[in-house]
Scaffold this motif. Structure first.
Motif, short mmCIF file in Angstrom:
data_model
loop_
_atom_site.label_atom_id
_atom_site.label_comp_id
_atom_site.label_asym_id
_atom_site.label_seq_id
_atom_site.Cartn_x
_atom_site.Cartn_y
_atom_site.Cartn_z
N VAL A 271 -47.58 -65.39 4.24
CA VAL A 271 -46.48 -65.59 3.28
C VAL A 271 -45.66 -64.32 3.13
O VAL A 271 -44.42 -64.37 3.07
CB VAL A 271 -47.03 -66.06 1.92
N THR A 272 -46.32 -63.16 3.11
CA THR A 272 -45.58 -61.90 3.02
C THR A 272 -44.68 -61.71 4.23
O THR A 272 -43.54 -61.22 4.09
CB THR A 272 -46.57 -60.71 2.92
N GLU A 273 -45.15 -62.11 5.40
CA GLU A 273 -44.32 -62.02 6.62
C GLU A 273 -43.07 -62.87 6.49
O GLU A 273 -41.97 -62.47 6.90
CB GLU A 273 -45.14 -62.44 7.84
N ILE A 274 -43.21 -64.06 5.91
CA ILE A 274 -42.04 -64.92 5.69
C ILE A 274 -41.08 -64.24 4.71
O ILE A 274 -39.86 -64.21 4.94
CB ILE A 274 -42.48 -66.31 5.16
N TYR A 275 -41.62 -63.67 3.63
CA TYR A 275 -40.77 -62.94 2.68
C TYR A 275 -40.01 -61.82 3.39
O TYR A 275 -38.82 -61.61 3.15
CB TYR A 275 -41.63 -62.32 1.57
N ASN A 276 -40.71 -61.09 4.27
CA ASN A 276 -40.09 -59.98 4.99
C ASN A 276 -38.94 -60.47 5.86
O ASN A 276 -37.86 -59.85 5.90
CB ASN A 276 -41.12 -59.26 5.87
N ASN A 277 -39.16 -61.58 6.54
CA ASN A 277 -38.14 -62.10 7.47
C ASN A 277 -36.91 -62.64 6.73
O ASN A 277 -35.80 -62.59 7.26
CB ASN A 277 -38.74 -63.21 8.35
N ILE A 278 -37.13 -63.14 5.53
CA ILE A 278 -36.01 -63.70 4.76
C ILE A 278 -35.28 -62.61 3.97
O ILE A 278 -34.10 -62.76 3.63
CB ILE A 278 -36.51 -64.82 3.82
N GLY A 279 -35.95 -61.50 3.69
CA GLY A 279 -35.35 -60.43 2.90
C GLY A 279 -35.58 -60.60 1.41
O GLY A 279 -34.75 -60.18 0.58
N ILE A 280 -36.71 -61.20 1.05
CA ILE A 280 -37.00 -61.48 -0.36
C ILE A 280 -37.23 -60.20 -1.15
O ILE A 280 -36.83 -60.10 -2.32
CB ILE A 280 -38.22 -62.42 -0.47
N ARG A 281 -37.86 -59.22 -0.54
CA ARG A 281 -38.11 -57.96 -1.26
C ARG A 281 -36.80 -57.33 -1.72
O ARG A 281 -36.66 -56.93 -2.88
CB ARG A 281 -38.88 -56.99 -0.37
N GLU A 282 -35.82 -57.25 -0.82
CA GLU A 282 -34.54 -56.63 -1.15
C GLU A 282 -33.81 -57.45 -2.23
O GLU A 282 -33.18 -56.89 -3.13
CB GLU A 282 -33.67 -56.53 0.11
N LEU A 283 -33.92 -58.77 -2.13
CA LEU A 283 -33.29 -59.66 -3.12
C LEU A 283 -33.88 -59.41 -4.51
O LEU A 283 -33.14 -59.30 -5.50
CB LEU A 283 -33.51 -61.11 -2.70
N CYS A 284 -35.19 -59.30 -4.57
CA CYS A 284 -35.86 -59.08 -5.85
C CYS A 284 -35.53 -57.69 -6.40
O CYS A 284 -35.29 -57.53 -7.60
CB CYS A 284 -37.37 -59.25 -5.68
N GLU A 285 -35.51 -56.69 -5.54
CA GLU A 285 -35.19 -55.33 -5.97
C GLU A 285 -33.78 -55.26 -6.56
O GLU A 285 -33.54 -54.57 -7.56
CB GLU A 285 -35.33 -54.35 -4.81
N LYS A 286 -32.85 -55.99 -5.95
CA LYS A 286 -31.47 -56.01 -6.47
C LYS A 286 -31.43 -56.65 -7.86
O LYS A 286 -30.75 -56.16 -8.77
CB LYS A 286 -30.55 -56.79 -5.53
N LYS A 287 -32.20 -57.73 -8.05
CA LYS A 287 -32.23 -58.40 -9.35
C LYS A 287 -32.83 -57.47 -10.41
O LYS A 287 -32.34 -57.40 -11.53
CB LYS A 287 -33.05 -59.69 -9.24
N ILE A 288 -33.89 -56.77 -10.04
CA ILE A 288 -34.52 -55.82 -10.96
C ILE A 288 -33.51 -54.74 -11.37
O ILE A 288 -33.36 -54.43 -12.55
CB ILE A 288 -35.75 -55.16 -10.30
N ASN A 289 -32.81 -54.19 -10.40
CA ASN A 289 -31.84 -53.14 -10.68
C ASN A 289 -30.70 -53.66 -11.55
O ASN A 289 -30.20 -52.94 -12.43
CB ASN A 289 -31.28 -52.57 -9.37
N ASP A 290 -30.28 -54.93 -11.32
CA ASP A 290 -29.21 -55.52 -12.13
C ASP A 290 -29.63 -55.61 -13.60
O ASP A 290 -28.87 -55.24 -14.50
CB ASP A 290 -28.86 -56.92 -11.62
N TYR A 291 -30.84 -56.10 -13.84
CA TYR A 291 -31.31 -56.23 -15.22
C TYR A 291 -31.53 -54.86 -15.86
O TYR A 291 -31.24 -54.67 -17.05
CB TYR A 291 -32.60 -57.05 -15.28
N PHE A 292 -32.04 -53.92 -15.08
CA PHE A 292 -32.26 -52.57 -15.62
C PHE A 292 -30.93 -51.93 -16.01
O PHE A 292 -30.84 -51.26 -17.06
CB PHE A 292 -33.00 -51.70 -14.60
N GLU A 293 -29.90 -52.15 -15.21
CA GLU A 293 -28.58 -51.62 -15.52
C GLU A 293 -28.01 -52.28 -16.78
O GLU A 293 -27.40 -51.62 -17.63
CB GLU A 293 -27.63 -51.83 -14.33
N GLN A 294 -28.22 -53.60 -16.92
CA GLN A 294 -27.77 -54.29 -18.13
C GLN A 294 -28.47 -53.73 -19.37
O GLN A 294 -27.87 -53.58 -20.43
CB GLN A 294 -28.02 -55.79 -18.00
#
Length: 324
Positions: A271-294
Protein backbone atom coordinates in the motif's frame (compact mmCIF):
# COMPACT_ATOMS: atom_id res chain seq x y z
CA UNK A 1 6.01 34.88 30.30
CA UNK A 2 6.21 31.17 31.00
CA UNK A 3 7.75 28.75 28.51
CA UNK A 4 5.89 25.64 27.42
CA UNK A 5 8.45 23.51 29.25
CA UNK A 6 7.77 25.37 32.51
CA UNK A 7 4.02 24.98 32.04
CA UNK A 8 4.27 21.24 31.30
CA UNK A 9 6.13 20.81 34.60
CA UNK A 10 3.50 22.87 36.39
CA UNK A 11 0.71 20.75 34.93
CA UNK A 12 2.42 17.49 35.88
CA UNK A 13 3.19 18.75 39.38
CA UNK A 14 -0.43 19.84 39.82
CA UNK A 15 -1.80 16.48 38.65
CA UNK A 16 0.56 14.66 41.01
CA UNK A 17 -0.25 16.87 43.98
CA UNK A 18 -4.04 16.81 43.51
CA UNK A 19 -4.54 13.08 43.05
CA UNK A 20 -8.16 11.97 43.47
CA UNK A 21 -8.36 10.70 47.05
CA UNK A 22 -11.81 9.18 47.23
CA UNK A 23 -13.15 5.67 47.82
CA UNK A 24 -13.66 3.00 46.64
CA UNK A 25 -10.17 2.26 45.36
CA UNK A 26 -11.53 0.10 42.56
CA UNK A 27 -13.16 3.17 41.01
CA UNK A 28 -10.45 5.79 41.54
CA UNK A 29 -7.21 3.81 41.18
CA UNK A 30 -7.68 3.44 37.38
CA UNK A 31 -8.22 7.21 37.12
CA UNK A 32 -4.99 7.96 38.98
CA UNK A 33 -3.28 5.34 36.80
CA UNK A 34 -4.43 6.93 33.54
CA UNK A 35 -3.41 10.45 34.60
CA UNK A 36 -0.02 9.19 35.81
CA UNK A 37 0.91 7.81 32.38
CA UNK A 38 2.01 11.25 31.27
CA UNK A 39 1.72 12.44 27.70
CA UNK A 40 2.57 15.73 26.07
CA UNK A 41 -0.09 17.70 28.01
CA UNK A 42 -0.79 19.62 24.80
CA UNK A 43 -4.30 20.80 25.69
CA UNK A 44 -3.66 22.30 29.14
CA UNK A 45 -0.43 23.88 27.94
CA UNK A 46 -2.24 25.48 24.98
CA UNK A 47 -4.83 26.89 27.41
CA UNK A 48 -2.18 28.24 29.76
CA UNK A 49 -0.12 29.75 26.93
CA UNK A 50 -3.19 31.45 25.46
CA UNK A 51 -4.09 32.86 28.88
CA UNK A 52 -0.50 33.95 29.49
CA UNK A 53 -0.57 36.10 26.35
CA UNK A 54 -3.09 38.35 28.13
CA UNK A 55 -2.32 37.84 31.83
CA UNK A 56 0.77 36.97 33.87
CA UNK A 57 -0.75 34.50 36.35
CA UNK A 58 -1.60 31.28 34.45
CA UNK A 59 -1.16 29.28 37.66
CA UNK A 60 -4.53 30.68 38.79
CA UNK A 61 -6.39 28.70 36.09
CA UNK A 62 -4.44 25.48 36.57
CA UNK A 63 -7.41 23.48 37.87
CA UNK A 64 -9.48 24.31 34.78
CA UNK A 65 -6.56 23.43 32.52
CA UNK A 66 -6.11 20.10 34.30
CA UNK A 67 -9.85 19.55 33.92
CA UNK A 68 -9.37 19.68 30.16
CA UNK A 69 -6.50 17.20 30.44
CA UNK A 70 -8.67 14.92 32.60
CA UNK A 71 -11.35 15.01 29.92
CA UNK A 72 -8.82 14.24 27.16
CA UNK A 73 -7.55 11.23 29.08
CA UNK A 74 -11.13 10.05 29.63
CA UNK A 75 -11.62 10.00 25.85
CA UNK A 76 -8.43 7.94 25.45
CA UNK A 77 -9.61 5.46 28.08
CA UNK A 78 -12.91 4.90 26.26
CA UNK A 79 -11.23 4.93 22.82
CA UNK A 80 -8.93 2.14 23.97
CA UNK A 81 -11.92 0.13 25.14
CA UNK A 82 -13.81 0.63 21.86
CA UNK A 83 -10.69 -0.22 19.84
CA UNK A 84 -9.79 -3.13 22.15
CA UNK A 85 -6.28 -1.67 22.36
CA UNK A 86 -3.80 -3.42 24.63
CA UNK A 87 -1.28 -0.64 25.21
CA UNK A 88 -1.36 3.13 25.81
CA UNK A 89 1.92 5.06 26.23
CA UNK A 90 3.79 1.80 26.64
CA UNK A 91 1.58 0.57 29.48
CA UNK A 92 -1.47 -1.75 29.63
CA UNK A 93 -4.79 -0.03 28.94
CA UNK A 94 -7.35 0.13 31.76
CA UNK A 95 -9.61 -2.58 30.36
CA UNK A 96 -6.57 -4.88 30.06
CA UNK A 97 -5.11 -4.08 33.48
CA UNK A 98 -8.55 -4.31 35.13
CA UNK A 99 -11.59 -5.13 32.94
CA UNK A 100 -14.15 -3.55 30.58
CA UNK A 101 -16.64 -2.74 33.34
CA UNK A 102 -13.98 -0.89 35.30
CA UNK A 103 -12.98 1.04 32.17
CA UNK A 104 -16.59 2.13 31.60
CA UNK A 105 -17.31 3.16 35.18
CA UNK A 106 -13.94 4.79 35.90
CA UNK A 107 -14.15 6.55 32.53
CA UNK A 108 -17.60 7.92 33.35
CA UNK A 109 -16.25 9.16 36.69
CA UNK A 110 -13.31 10.84 34.94
CA UNK A 111 -15.78 12.74 32.78
CA UNK A 112 -17.59 14.05 35.86
CA UNK A 113 -14.28 15.01 37.52
CA UNK A 114 -13.29 16.84 34.32
CA UNK A 115 -16.49 18.92 34.41
CA UNK A 116 -16.00 19.54 38.14
CA UNK A 117 -12.46 20.83 37.57
CA UNK A 118 -13.36 22.96 34.54
CA UNK A 119 -16.24 24.53 36.48
CA UNK A 120 -13.93 25.68 39.28
CA UNK A 121 -13.08 28.85 37.40
CA UNK A 122 -13.93 32.42 38.33
CA UNK A 123 -17.68 32.67 38.78
CA UNK A 124 -18.12 35.45 36.21
CA UNK A 125 -16.51 33.22 33.54
CA UNK A 126 -18.44 30.07 34.45
CA UNK A 127 -21.24 30.35 31.88
CA UNK A 128 -19.08 30.97 28.76
CA UNK A 129 -16.52 28.37 29.90
CA UNK A 130 -19.13 25.65 30.48
CA UNK A 131 -20.99 26.53 27.26
CA UNK A 132 -17.75 26.14 25.28
CA UNK A 133 -16.73 22.95 27.07
CA UNK A 134 -20.17 21.31 26.73
CA UNK A 135 -20.36 22.15 23.01
CA UNK A 136 -16.85 20.75 22.53
CA UNK A 137 -17.66 17.48 24.34
CA UNK A 138 -20.77 16.97 22.18
CA UNK A 139 -18.78 17.62 19.00
CA UNK A 140 -16.06 15.16 20.00
CA UNK A 141 -18.68 12.45 20.53
CA UNK A 142 -20.14 13.27 17.11
CA UNK A 143 -16.68 12.95 15.57
CA UNK A 144 -16.15 9.60 17.28
CA UNK A 145 -19.44 8.31 15.86
CA UNK A 146 -18.50 9.46 12.35
CA UNK A 147 -15.19 7.62 12.76
CA UNK A 148 -17.07 4.45 13.72
CA UNK A 149 -19.49 4.89 10.80
CA UNK A 150 -16.59 5.24 8.36
CA UNK A 151 -15.29 1.78 9.30
CA UNK A 152 -18.10 0.14 7.29
CA UNK A 153 -18.06 2.58 4.36
CA UNK A 154 -15.85 2.63 1.29
CA UNK A 155 -17.22 5.89 -0.12
CA UNK A 156 -15.93 8.35 2.50
CA UNK A 157 -15.05 11.67 0.86
CA UNK A 158 -12.15 13.94 1.74
CA UNK A 159 -14.60 16.58 2.99
CA UNK A 160 -16.28 14.05 5.30
CA UNK A 161 -12.94 12.91 6.66
CA UNK A 162 -11.76 16.47 7.34
CA UNK A 163 -15.02 17.21 9.18
CA UNK A 164 -14.62 14.03 11.23
CA UNK A 165 -11.09 14.90 12.39
CA UNK A 166 -12.16 18.50 13.01
CA UNK A 167 -14.78 17.20 15.44
CA UNK A 168 -12.76 14.35 16.94
CA UNK A 169 -9.42 16.14 17.36
CA UNK A 170 -9.37 19.81 16.39
CA UNK A 171 -12.21 21.22 18.48
CA UNK A 172 -10.53 20.28 21.77
CA UNK A 173 -7.37 22.19 20.82
CA UNK A 174 -9.56 25.09 19.70
CA UNK A 175 -11.48 24.89 22.97
CA UNK A 176 -8.24 24.97 24.96
CA UNK A 177 -6.91 28.21 23.49
CA UNK A 178 -10.31 29.93 23.43
CA UNK A 179 -10.98 28.95 27.03
CA UNK A 180 -7.61 30.41 28.01
CA UNK A 181 -8.56 33.63 26.26
CA UNK A 182 -12.00 33.75 27.92
CA UNK A 183 -10.50 33.22 31.37
CA UNK A 184 -7.99 36.01 30.70
CA UNK A 185 -10.78 38.44 29.79
CA UNK A 186 -9.89 38.68 26.08
CA UNK A 187 -12.49 40.22 23.78
CA UNK A 188 -14.68 38.07 21.54
CA UNK A 189 -12.69 38.83 18.38
CA UNK A 190 -9.39 37.68 19.90
CA UNK A 191 -11.05 34.61 21.45
CA UNK A 192 -12.59 33.73 18.07
CA UNK A 193 -9.27 34.13 16.25
CA UNK A 194 -7.62 31.88 18.81
CA UNK A 195 -10.38 29.29 18.33
CA UNK A 196 -9.72 29.33 14.57
CA UNK A 197 -6.01 29.04 15.28
CA UNK A 198 -6.55 25.94 17.43
CA UNK A 199 -8.96 24.39 14.96
CA UNK A 200 -6.60 24.70 11.98
CA UNK A 201 -3.64 23.60 14.11
CA UNK A 202 -5.62 20.52 15.12
CA UNK A 203 -6.33 19.62 11.50
CA UNK A 204 -2.65 19.96 10.62
CA UNK A 205 -1.70 17.94 13.72
CA UNK A 206 -4.05 15.04 12.89
CA UNK A 207 -3.05 14.92 9.22
CA UNK A 208 0.58 14.84 10.30
CA UNK A 209 -0.30 11.89 12.54
CA UNK A 210 -1.81 10.14 9.50
CA UNK A 211 1.35 10.84 7.53
CA UNK A 212 3.68 9.63 10.28
CA UNK A 213 1.71 6.40 10.62
CA UNK A 214 2.95 5.54 7.13
CA UNK A 215 6.24 7.42 6.79
CA UNK A 216 7.36 8.05 10.38
CA UNK A 217 10.33 6.62 12.23
CA UNK A 218 8.89 4.16 14.80
CA UNK A 219 11.49 5.30 17.38
CA UNK A 220 10.37 8.93 17.01
CA UNK A 221 6.68 8.23 16.35
CA UNK A 222 6.43 6.12 19.50
CA UNK A 223 4.63 3.19 17.93
CA UNK A 224 4.92 0.81 15.01
CA UNK A 225 4.09 2.37 11.67
CA UNK A 226 1.47 1.04 9.27
CA UNK A 227 -1.33 0.52 11.78
CA UNK A 228 -3.76 2.61 9.73
CA UNK A 229 -2.95 0.56 6.63
CA UNK A 230 -3.40 -2.84 8.27
CA UNK A 231 -6.71 -1.77 9.83
CA UNK A 232 -8.01 -0.16 6.59
CA UNK A 233 -8.56 3.12 8.45
CA UNK A 234 -10.17 5.73 6.22
CA UNK A 235 -7.44 8.34 6.41
CA UNK A 236 -6.80 11.34 4.19
CA UNK A 237 -4.13 9.26 2.50
CA UNK A 238 -6.26 6.20 1.70
CA UNK A 239 -9.23 8.30 0.59
CA UNK A 240 -7.09 10.29 -1.84
CA UNK A 241 -5.27 7.18 -3.05
CA UNK A 242 -8.60 5.62 -3.99
CA UNK A 243 -9.65 8.83 -5.76
CA UNK A 244 -6.42 9.15 -7.75
CA UNK A 245 -5.54 5.51 -8.42
CA UNK A 246 -5.53 4.16 -11.96
CA UNK A 247 -7.40 0.95 -12.71
CA UNK A 248 -4.53 -1.34 -11.73
CA UNK A 249 -3.71 0.57 -8.53
CA UNK A 250 -7.37 0.70 -7.50
CA UNK A 251 -7.73 -3.06 -8.01
CA UNK A 252 -4.69 -3.74 -5.84
CA UNK A 253 -5.86 -1.36 -3.10
CA UNK A 254 -9.28 -3.06 -3.06
CA UNK A 255 -7.58 -6.45 -2.89
CA UNK A 256 -5.63 -5.46 0.21
CA UNK A 257 -8.61 -3.73 1.83
CA UNK A 258 -10.83 -6.80 1.39
CA UNK A 259 -8.16 -9.36 2.38
CA UNK A 260 -9.08 -11.09 5.63
CA UNK A 261 -5.76 -12.93 6.00
CA UNK A 262 -2.49 -11.23 5.08
CA UNK A 263 1.10 -10.66 6.12
CA UNK A 264 1.16 -7.24 7.82
CA UNK A 265 4.57 -6.19 6.50
CA UNK A 266 3.63 -7.22 2.97
CA UNK A 267 0.39 -5.22 3.08
CA UNK A 268 2.09 -2.14 4.51
CA UNK A 269 4.83 -2.27 1.86
CA UNK A 270 2.36 -2.81 -1.00
CA UNK A 271 0.00 0.00 0.00
CA UNK A 272 2.87 2.38 0.77
CA UNK A 273 4.29 1.68 -2.70
CA UNK A 274 0.95 2.67 -4.24
CA UNK A 275 0.96 5.87 -2.16
CA UNK A 276 4.49 6.60 -3.40
CA UNK A 277 3.53 6.10 -7.04
CA UNK A 278 0.47 8.33 -6.77
CA UNK A 279 2.25 11.08 -4.80
CA UNK A 280 0.05 10.82 -1.70
CA UNK A 281 2.83 11.86 0.68
CA UNK A 282 3.38 15.16 -1.13
CA UNK A 283 -0.38 15.76 -1.31
CA UNK A 284 -0.76 15.24 2.43
CA UNK A 285 2.27 17.40 3.25
CA UNK A 286 0.77 20.26 1.20
CA UNK A 287 -2.53 19.96 3.08
CA UNK A 288 -0.69 20.00 6.41
CA UNK A 289 1.25 23.10 5.41
CA UNK A 290 -1.95 24.82 4.22
CA UNK A 291 -3.69 24.27 7.56
CA UNK A 292 -0.58 25.26 9.52
CA UNK A 293 -0.37 28.51 7.54
CA UNK A 294 -4.08 29.20 8.20
CA UNK A 295 -3.41 28.66 11.91
CA UNK A 296 -0.45 31.04 11.80
CA UNK A 297 -2.53 33.74 10.09
CA UNK A 298 -5.30 33.41 12.71
CA UNK A 299 -2.73 33.86 15.49
CA UNK A 300 -1.37 36.93 13.69
CA UNK A 301 -4.85 38.50 13.85
CA UNK A 302 -4.89 38.41 17.66
CA UNK A 303 -4.57 42.03 18.78
CA UNK A 304 -1.39 41.68 20.83
CA UNK A 305 2.29 42.52 20.21
CA UNK A 306 4.20 39.73 18.46
CA UNK A 307 6.40 39.13 21.50
CA UNK A 308 3.30 38.11 23.48
CA UNK A 309 2.65 35.33 20.94
CA UNK A 310 6.19 33.93 20.84
CA UNK A 311 5.74 31.12 23.37
CA UNK A 312 2.47 29.88 21.85
CA UNK A 313 4.02 29.90 18.36
CA UNK A 314 7.12 28.11 19.65
CA UNK A 315 5.00 25.40 21.26
CA UNK A 316 2.99 24.83 18.07
CA UNK A 317 6.23 24.58 16.09
CA UNK A 318 7.36 21.87 18.52
CA UNK A 319 4.00 20.09 18.16
CA UNK A 320 4.40 20.04 14.39
CA UNK A 321 8.10 19.14 14.71
CA UNK A 322 9.08 22.28 12.83
CA UNK A 323 12.53 23.76 13.30
CA UNK A 324 11.71 27.48 13.28
Amino acid sequence: MYTSEELIKMVNDYIESTSVNRKPEGLYEPIRYVLSLGGKRIRPVLMLLAYNMFKDDPETIMETAVGLETYHNFTLLHDDLMDNADVRRGMPTVHKKWNANTAILSGDTMLIIAFQRVARCKEEKLRPVLDLFTQTVLEIDEGQQYDIDFETRNDVTEEEYIEMIRLKTSVLLACAVKMGAILAGADEEDASNLYNFGEKLGLAFQLQDDLLDVYGDPKVFGKAIGGDITSNKKTYMLINAMLRADEKQAAELKKWISAEHFDKAEKINAVTEIYNNIGIRELCEKKINDYFEQARLSLQKVNLPDEKKTQLQHFTDLMMKREK
